[in-house]
Motif scaffolding. Sequence first.
Motif, mmCIF file in Angstrom:
data_model
loop_
_atom_site.group_PDB
_atom_site.id
_atom_site.type_symbol
_atom_site.label_atom_id
_atom_site.label_comp_id
_atom_site.label_asym_id
_atom_site.label_seq_id
_atom_site.Cartn_x
_atom_site.Cartn_y
_atom_site.Cartn_z
ATOM 1 N N UNK A 119 36.028 38.629 52.731
ATOM 2 C CA UNK A 119 37.456 38.747 53.048
ATOM 3 C C UNK A 119 37.647 39.681 54.242
ATOM 4 N N UNK A 120 38.764 39.483 54.884
ATOM 5 C CA UNK A 120 39.105 40.222 56.094
ATOM 6 C C UNK A 120 39.363 41.700 55.808
ATOM 7 N N UNK A 121 38.946 42.563 56.742
ATOM 8 C CA UNK A 121 39.254 43.992 56.675
ATOM 9 C C UNK A 121 40.758 44.169 56.891
ATOM 10 N N UNK A 122 41.392 44.966 56.013
ATOM 11 C CA UNK A 122 42.841 45.174 56.104
ATOM 12 C C UNK A 122 43.153 46.589 56.569
ATOM 13 N N UNK A 123 44.394 46.819 56.900
ATOM 14 C CA UNK A 123 44.849 48.125 57.360
ATOM 15 C C UNK A 123 45.250 48.998 56.159
ATOM 16 N N UNK A 124 44.265 49.232 55.293
ATOM 17 C CA UNK A 124 44.393 50.092 54.117
ATOM 18 C C UNK A 124 43.117 50.897 54.007
ATOM 19 N N UNK A 125 43.127 52.001 53.250
ATOM 20 C CA UNK A 125 41.858 52.666 52.973
ATOM 21 C C UNK A 125 40.911 51.701 52.247
ATOM 22 N N UNK A 126 39.650 52.046 52.227
ATOM 23 C CA UNK A 126 38.656 51.206 51.556
ATOM 24 C C UNK A 126 38.692 51.467 50.048
ATOM 25 N N UNK A 127 38.743 50.406 49.266
ATOM 26 C CA UNK A 127 38.767 50.504 47.806
ATOM 27 C C UNK A 127 37.634 49.668 47.240
ATOM 28 N N UNK A 128 37.198 50.013 46.029
ATOM 29 C CA UNK A 128 36.197 49.170 45.370
ATOM 30 C C UNK A 128 36.931 48.281 44.361
ATOM 31 N N UNK A 129 36.564 47.025 44.342
ATOM 32 C CA UNK A 129 37.184 46.035 43.471
ATOM 33 C C UNK A 129 36.107 45.370 42.627
ATOM 34 N N UNK A 130 36.522 44.773 41.524
ATOM 35 C CA UNK A 130 35.628 43.973 40.693
ATOM 36 C C UNK A 130 35.831 42.508 41.044
ATOM 37 N N UNK A 131 34.727 41.812 41.268
ATOM 38 C CA UNK A 131 34.764 40.397 41.634
ATOM 39 C C UNK A 131 33.935 39.582 40.662
ATOM 40 N N UNK A 132 34.217 38.291 40.610
ATOM 41 C CA UNK A 132 33.357 37.348 39.903
ATOM 42 C C UNK A 132 33.559 35.976 40.533
ATOM 43 N N UNK A 133 32.609 35.090 40.291
ATOM 44 C CA UNK A 133 32.729 33.704 40.732
ATOM 45 C C UNK A 133 32.790 32.827 39.506
ATOM 46 N N UNK A 134 33.669 31.847 39.547
ATOM 47 C CA UNK A 134 33.781 30.892 38.457
ATOM 48 C C UNK A 134 34.195 29.555 39.051
ATOM 49 N N UNK A 135 33.494 28.507 38.674
ATOM 50 C CA UNK A 135 33.792 27.157 39.185
ATOM 51 C C UNK A 135 33.857 27.155 40.714
ATOM 52 N N UNK A 136 32.916 27.836 41.335
ATOM 53 C CA UNK A 136 32.801 27.918 42.800
ATOM 54 C C UNK A 136 34.014 28.544 43.477
ATOM 55 N N UNK A 137 34.757 29.381 42.748
ATOM 56 C CA UNK A 137 35.889 30.099 43.333
ATOM 57 C C UNK A 137 35.680 31.590 43.115
ATOM 58 N N UNK A 138 36.026 32.403 44.131
ATOM 59 C CA UNK A 138 35.953 33.858 43.940
ATOM 60 C C UNK A 138 37.194 34.362 43.193
ATOM 61 N N UNK A 139 36.982 35.354 42.332
ATOM 62 C CA UNK A 139 38.064 35.991 41.584
ATOM 63 C C UNK A 139 37.989 37.496 41.803
ATOM 64 N N UNK A 140 39.144 38.144 41.702
ATOM 65 C CA UNK A 140 39.238 39.591 41.801
ATOM 66 C C UNK A 140 39.976 40.093 40.563
ATOM 67 N N UNK A 141 39.570 41.256 40.048
ATOM 68 C CA UNK A 141 40.217 41.794 38.847
ATOM 69 C C UNK A 141 41.506 42.507 39.233
ATOM 70 N N UNK A 142 42.592 42.121 38.579
ATOM 71 C CA UNK A 142 43.900 42.734 38.783
ATOM 72 C C UNK A 142 44.100 43.782 37.690
ATOM 73 N N UNK A 143 44.170 45.054 38.093
ATOM 74 C CA UNK A 143 44.333 46.159 37.140
ATOM 75 C C UNK A 143 45.671 46.129 36.413
ATOM 76 N N UNK A 144 46.668 45.531 37.020
ATOM 77 C CA UNK A 144 48.000 45.495 36.409
ATOM 78 C C UNK A 144 48.081 44.359 35.390
ATOM 79 N N UNK A 145 47.658 43.174 35.788
ATOM 80 C CA UNK A 145 47.692 42.022 34.879
ATOM 81 C C UNK A 145 46.521 42.037 33.900
ATOM 82 N N UNK A 146 45.547 42.912 34.163
ATOM 83 C CA UNK A 146 44.359 43.083 33.307
ATOM 84 C C UNK A 146 43.589 41.774 33.118
ATOM 85 N N UNK A 147 43.389 41.078 34.248
ATOM 86 C CA UNK A 147 42.612 39.844 34.206
ATOM 87 C C UNK A 147 42.120 39.513 35.610
#
Length: 149
Positions: free
Chosen positions: A1-29
Amino acid sequence: MQQLNFPSYSFRFKNSENKPYIFDEIRKKFVVLTPEEWVRQHVVRYLIDNKKYSKSFINVEKLVKVNGINKRYDIVVFDSKGNIFLLIECKAPEVPISQKTFDQIAQYNLVLKASYLMVTNGLNHYFCQMDFENEKYLFLSALPDFKNY
């Protein structure tokens, strides 16, 4: 993914059915990682890590009725009294922020009545404080910190 104009954060990722996913801390999924979602997750982390907003006051991707039509806002932050304090509209990095973007968030805010607005595509950020009496918004250089409301 593209570098954004925000500080650097660590995220949780996974792949499922050939799609990338990111963990949303608010929606908890895990949610599908689209360019707009990449921006949204950076904004959420910015609010929590840098502005010290409480996770429990942040809401993501909920339904709002605008002129009888169902729409979804990107992010809202509530104050301690349960009023909407901040409304945020996120766009993908390749989507330029235009008058149309401000018109969209203004329409949502006719219903939601947030005191502050943020519009971002991850590269450019705009912050506004509402002036309901004069029906306009005032541009700010930054959002207020959590403790200020």
